[in-house]
Design a protein around this motif. Structure first.
Motif, mmCIF file in Angstrom:
data_model
loop_
_atom_site.group_PDB
_atom_site.id
_atom_site.type_symbol
_atom_site.label_atom_id
_atom_site.label_comp_id
_atom_site.label_asym_id
_atom_site.label_seq_id
_atom_site.Cartn_x
_atom_site.Cartn_y
_atom_site.Cartn_z
ATOM 1 N N GLU A 227 14.733 -20.623 10.741
ATOM 2 C CA GLU A 227 15.970 -20.823 9.991
ATOM 3 C C GLU A 227 16.829 -21.951 10.568
ATOM 4 O OE1 GLU A 227 14.966 -17.835 11.283
ATOM 5 O OE2 GLU A 227 14.038 -17.224 9.375
ATOM 6 N N SER A 228 16.464 -22.447 11.743
ATOM 7 C CA SER A 228 17.192 -23.573 12.321
ATOM 8 C C SER A 228 16.938 -24.865 11.547
ATOM 9 C CB SER A 228 16.789 -23.779 13.787
ATOM 10 O OG SER A 228 17.005 -22.610 14.555
ATOM 11 N N TYR A 229 15.904 -24.857 10.721
ATOM 12 C CA TYR A 229 15.511 -26.055 9.989
ATOM 13 C C TYR A 229 15.527 -25.808 8.485
ATOM 14 C CZ TYR A 229 13.907 -27.657 14.545
ATOM 15 O OH TYR A 229 13.864 -28.034 15.856
ATOM 16 N N ASP A 230 15.801 -26.884 7.730
ATOM 17 C CA ASP A 230 15.626 -26.763 6.287
ATOM 18 C C ASP A 230 14.321 -27.396 5.826
ATOM 19 O OD1 ASP A 230 18.515 -28.912 5.771
ATOM 20 O OD2 ASP A 230 16.605 -29.318 6.759
ATOM 21 N N LEU A 231 13.581 -28.010 6.764
ATOM 22 C CA LEU A 231 12.211 -28.445 6.483
ATOM 23 C C LEU A 231 11.424 -28.504 7.780
ATOM 24 C CD1 LEU A 231 10.003 -29.575 4.568
ATOM 25 C CD2 LEU A 231 10.868 -31.867 5.114
ATOM 26 N N ILE A 232 10.289 -27.832 7.790
ATOM 27 C CA ILE A 232 9.284 -27.999 8.842
ATOM 28 C C ILE A 232 8.083 -28.620 8.152
ATOM 29 C CG2 ILE A 232 7.727 -26.819 10.449
ATOM 30 C CD1 ILE A 232 9.886 -24.664 10.770
ATOM 31 N N VAL A 233 7.657 -29.776 8.633
ATOM 32 C CA VAL A 233 6.593 -30.509 7.933
ATOM 33 C C VAL A 233 5.529 -30.972 8.915
ATOM 34 C CG1 VAL A 233 7.874 -32.695 8.045
ATOM 35 C CG2 VAL A 233 6.128 -32.374 6.275
ATOM 36 N N THR A 234 4.277 -30.670 8.605
ATOM 37 C CA THR A 234 3.151 -31.152 9.413
ATOM 38 C C THR A 234 2.603 -32.441 8.811
ATOM 39 O OG1 THR A 234 1.772 -29.543 8.213
ATOM 40 C CG2 THR A 234 2.444 -28.975 10.453
ATOM 41 N N GLY A 235 1.754 -33.083 9.605
ATOM 42 C CA GLY A 235 1.294 -34.409 9.212
ATOM 43 C C GLY A 235 0.272 -34.431 8.114
ATOM 44 N N ASP A 236 -0.857 -33.873 8.337
ATOM 45 C CA ASP A 236 -1.900 -34.025 7.307
ATOM 46 C C ASP A 236 -2.938 -32.908 7.431
ATOM 47 O OD1 ASP A 236 -2.776 -35.019 9.721
ATOM 48 O OD2 ASP A 236 -3.990 -36.605 8.861
ATOM 49 N N LEU A 237 -2.447 -31.682 7.372
ATOM 50 C CA LEU A 237 -3.371 -30.549 7.367
ATOM 51 C C LEU A 237 -4.000 -30.355 5.995
ATOM 52 C CD1 LEU A 237 -1.384 -27.873 9.425
ATOM 53 C CD2 LEU A 237 -2.999 -29.604 10.238
ATOM 54 N N GLY A 238 -3.367 -30.865 4.955
ATOM 55 C CA GLY A 238 -3.865 -30.655 3.610
ATOM 56 C C GLY A 238 -3.671 -29.211 3.169
ATOM 57 N N ALA A 239 -4.187 -28.910 1.993
ATOM 58 C CA ALA A 239 -3.966 -27.588 1.403
ATOM 59 C C ALA A 239 -4.609 -26.474 2.220
ATOM 60 C CB ALA A 239 -4.501 -27.566 -0.020
ATOM 61 N N ILE A 240 -5.812 -26.721 2.723
ATOM 62 C CA ILE A 240 -6.511 -25.684 3.490
ATOM 63 C C ILE A 240 -5.827 -25.453 4.830
ATOM 64 C CG2 ILE A 240 -8.685 -25.120 4.659
ATOM 65 C CD1 ILE A 240 -10.123 -26.611 2.393
ATOM 66 N N GLY A 241 -5.554 -26.514 5.551
ATOM 67 C CA GLY A 241 -4.890 -26.385 6.849
ATOM 68 C C GLY A 241 -3.490 -25.822 6.743
ATOM 69 N N LYS A 242 -2.792 -26.151 5.651
ATOM 70 C CA LYS A 242 -1.440 -25.631 5.454
ATOM 71 C C LYS A 242 -1.435 -24.112 5.381
ATOM 72 C CE LYS A 242 2.431 -25.600 2.202
ATOM 73 N NZ LYS A 242 2.954 -26.075 0.889
ATOM 74 N N GLU A 243 -2.349 -23.546 4.606
ATOM 75 C CA GLU A 243 -2.409 -22.090 4.471
ATOM 76 C C GLU A 243 -2.806 -21.427 5.782
ATOM 77 O OE1 GLU A 243 -1.254 -20.448 1.855
ATOM 78 O OE2 GLU A 243 -0.727 -22.462 1.159
ATOM 79 N N ILE A 244 -3.726 -22.054 6.526
ATOM 80 C CA ILE A 244 -4.117 -21.529 7.834
ATOM 81 C C ILE A 244 -2.919 -21.534 8.776
ATOM 82 C CG2 ILE A 244 -5.560 -21.929 9.875
ATOM 83 C CD1 ILE A 244 -7.679 -23.111 7.989
#
Length: 340
Positions: A227-244
């Protein structure tokens, strides 16, 4: 005494530097994606008037560097360091693209984590009083990456569903001791994480555990919560890595699902553009940050962002020798206000 350290992997900057300008240049495919309005330049074709894909990638870095300086009203003589790298052997896109810049150069290789790695180093140089202005920049190119890491394009090799599309593009940021934000306040440097995955066509699954390790470590080191952030964003996990990533972070006691996204998911319309699991490459996180995220920070739509670029540290040699894929993820905490 390392007074700025928090926990094992995080530093808190005492004089948080500002990101005073960014620039992003992308290829034709990226220019047809959902974020097309946020990029500074969209090139017409992958060669961009050059004789090879590698030369075109060097041009991407060279022109992005020039655009970063132009937008900050700076000359190259005012820049203390440029920190750059890319995916190609010996980082030739950066080395050749910046060889005429006449700026002290630090070459880095973090695979697709290079943007966050270079921003981490640049911010620490500025916070430490070693520099006033540092440009951090990286690139990737679909054609040069396919040629080096996978198969020649002429083969027309079928791509499996887990495969990602390497972004053609370059993103850069100027980190300065002066400026009114957004500010870099914390850096969590990632560890190498290897869960034994060997499929070079499933980068998301290979890199997700490294992203999870860095995200969870960041929360534990800093005491921050999702909740300290309004966006946490990773670089390039893609759809599969994002869900993992979402699931593994949840298993560690943190729910990031409502505020989390991935640059590899954001940059393309996967269905319309046939990019399978999404985007990848150094240019993926770099262009999404320098384009979309930075502009949202500047217009106030975003106020606190945790930017985590992820990298798979493989090479053609390691793949041919049957090695697994070690990965790393570096996190940069960014805020528009120091009054929290």
């Amino acid at each position: 005494m390392a007074s700025k350290r928090l926990g094992k992997q995080t530093v808190m900057l005492q004089n948080p530097p500002s990101i005073i300008s960014t620039a992003s240049i992308v290829g034709p495919k990226e220019g047809k994606g959902p974020l097309r309005l946020f990029f500074d330049n969209i090139i017409d074709d992958e060669m961009w008037g050059e004789k090879s894909w590698e030369k075109a990638e060097s041009k991407l870095i060279r022109e992005t560097f020039s655009k970063v300086l132009q937008k900050a009203d700076k000359t190259s003589q005012e820049i203390n360091y440029v920190i750059s790298g890319d995916l190609l052997n010996q980082c030739i896109a950066a080395n050749f693209g910046l060889r005429e810049s006449d700026v002290p150069f630090l070459g880095v290789y973090g695979a697709c984590s290079t943007m966050a790695e270079s921003m981490s180093i640049g911010a620490m140089l500025v916070d430490g009083g070693f520099a006033d202005d540092v440009v951090c920049i990286t690139s990737s190119h679909f054609c040069s990456a396919e040629k080096q890491f996978r198969f020649p394009l002429e083969l027309g090799t079928q791509r499996p569903p887990a495969a990602q599309w390497t972004v053609t593009g370059s993103g850069g940021a100027l980190i300065s001791s002066k400026g009114a934000g957004p500010y870099i306040t914390h850096i969590t440097t990632g560890k190498i994480v290897d869960m034994g995955i060997k499929d070079a066509n499933n980068m998301g699954a290979a890199m997700a555990p490294a992203a999870v390790d860095t995200i969870v470590t960041h929360f534990k080191d800093t005491g921050f919560a999702p909740e300290s952030y309004d966006l946490i964003v990773t670089g390039d996990l893609g759809a599969i890595g994002k869900e993992i990533c979402i699931e593994l972070v949840r298993e560690q006691g943190f729910n990031i699902a409502n505020i989390y996204n991935d640059c590899g998911v954001m940059i393309y319309d996967r269905e319309k553009q046939d990019t399978h699991a999404g985007g990848s490459g150094c240019g993926c996180a770099a262009t999404v940050f320098a384009g979309f995220i930075y502009k949202k920070l500047m217009d106030g739509s975003l106020k606190n962002v945790l930017f985590i670029a992820t990298g798979a540290l493989l090479s053609p040699v390691s793949t041919q020798q049957g090695e697994s894929i070690p990965s790393v993820a570096h996190a940069v905490s960014i805020t528009t206000s120091l009054q929290q």
